[in-house]
Write a protein that holds these residues in place. Structure first.
Motif, PDB file in Angstrom:
ATOM      1  N   VAL A  90      31.176  52.167  79.172  1.00 53.48           N
ATOM      2  CA  VAL A  90      30.492  51.243  80.065  1.00 53.48           C
ATOM      3  C   VAL A  90      29.566  52.097  80.920  1.00 53.48           C
ATOM      4  O   VAL A  90      30.016  53.036  81.581  1.00 53.48           O
TER       5      VAL A  90
ATOM      6  N   THR B   9      39.814  45.975  87.068  1.00 46.59           N
ATOM      7  CA  THR B   9      39.531  44.863  86.164  1.00 46.59           C
ATOM      8  C   THR B   9      38.734  45.339  84.953  1.00 46.59           C
ATOM      9  O   THR B   9      39.073  45.034  83.801  1.00 46.59           O
ATOM     10  N   THR B  10      37.671  46.101  85.209  1.00 44.02           N
ATOM     11  CA  THR B  10      36.845  46.611  84.109  1.00 44.02           C
ATOM     12  C   THR B  10      37.629  47.605  83.270  1.00 44.02           C
ATOM     13  O   THR B  10      37.548  47.583  82.026  1.00 44.02           O
TER      14      THR B  10
END
Length: 196
Positions: free
Chosen positions: A71, A82-83
């Motif tokens: 990412v 969360t990511t």
């Protein structure tokens, strides 16, 4: 950017992806401009406007590294749970998909190899039946005919005629079985003509 980094060697200081693959664990770089892992690739990342990268290795069930999922961000950024959780799941699903594809490809290759071996065996058996057994039976039939011409006793002549008919039937069976295993048209004219 992906094309430029595709295929680079992994190592202890190869950006986020190369390092994650080398360590076999996620690597979180909050600022590419200052992180030492990015020293060799900093200019490349800068030219594409990349400032942060979180990379996750894609690991096979046996621990082999299959690739990485990353990412990227255009501004410095620290990892958020969360990511991290989401991309970890993506890496896991990617590993399953890649391994499944490899298993399918190996199964297909094994199936093709097995069929090639069977075809070679059928060809070999067909040739042996046709060339060796068929010729031996034909020679035997000729010998029976020769003996029948030399014989004078009607019972012996009748028995030899019966033997010739049996030999003819066996020869026809051998040719039929041989052709069933491997039609001669395949060798002479090829698969297309054989199908026709």
């Amino acid at each position: 950017y992906n094309q430029a980094i595709h295929g680079i060697l992994i190592g202890p200081q190869c950006g986020s992806c190369g390092t994650a693959a080398f360590r076999r664990q996620p690597v979180f770089v909050s600022d590419i401009e200052t992180d030492p892992l990015w020293e060799p690739f900093r200019d490349l990342a800068r030219s594409h406007g990349l400032r942060a990268c979180w990379s996750f290795p894609i690991l096979a069930t046996d621990g082999r590294v299959l690739g990485t999922v990353a990412v990227y961000y255009r501004q410095p950024r620290t990892a958020d749970t969360t990511t991290v959780e989401l991309v970890s799941r993506v890496a896991h699903v990617a590993a399953i998909a890649i391994e499944r594809r490899w298993i399918d490809e190996r199964a297909l290759a094994l199936s093709e190899r097995t069929e090639a071996i069977r075809e070679d065996e059928r060809t070999s058996i067909s040739r042996e039946l046709h060339d060796e057994l068929g010729q031996s039976l034909t020679a035997l039939r000729l010998d029976i005919s020769w003996v029948a011409r030399q014989a004078r006793d009607p019972e012996i002549i009748a028995k030899l005629e019966e033997m010739k008919r049996a030999a003819d039937a066996i020869i026809q069976s051998v040719w039929r079985i041989s052709a069933g295993l491997r039609p001669g048209v395949l060798d002479l004219l090829g698969l297309k003509a054989g199908i026709k």
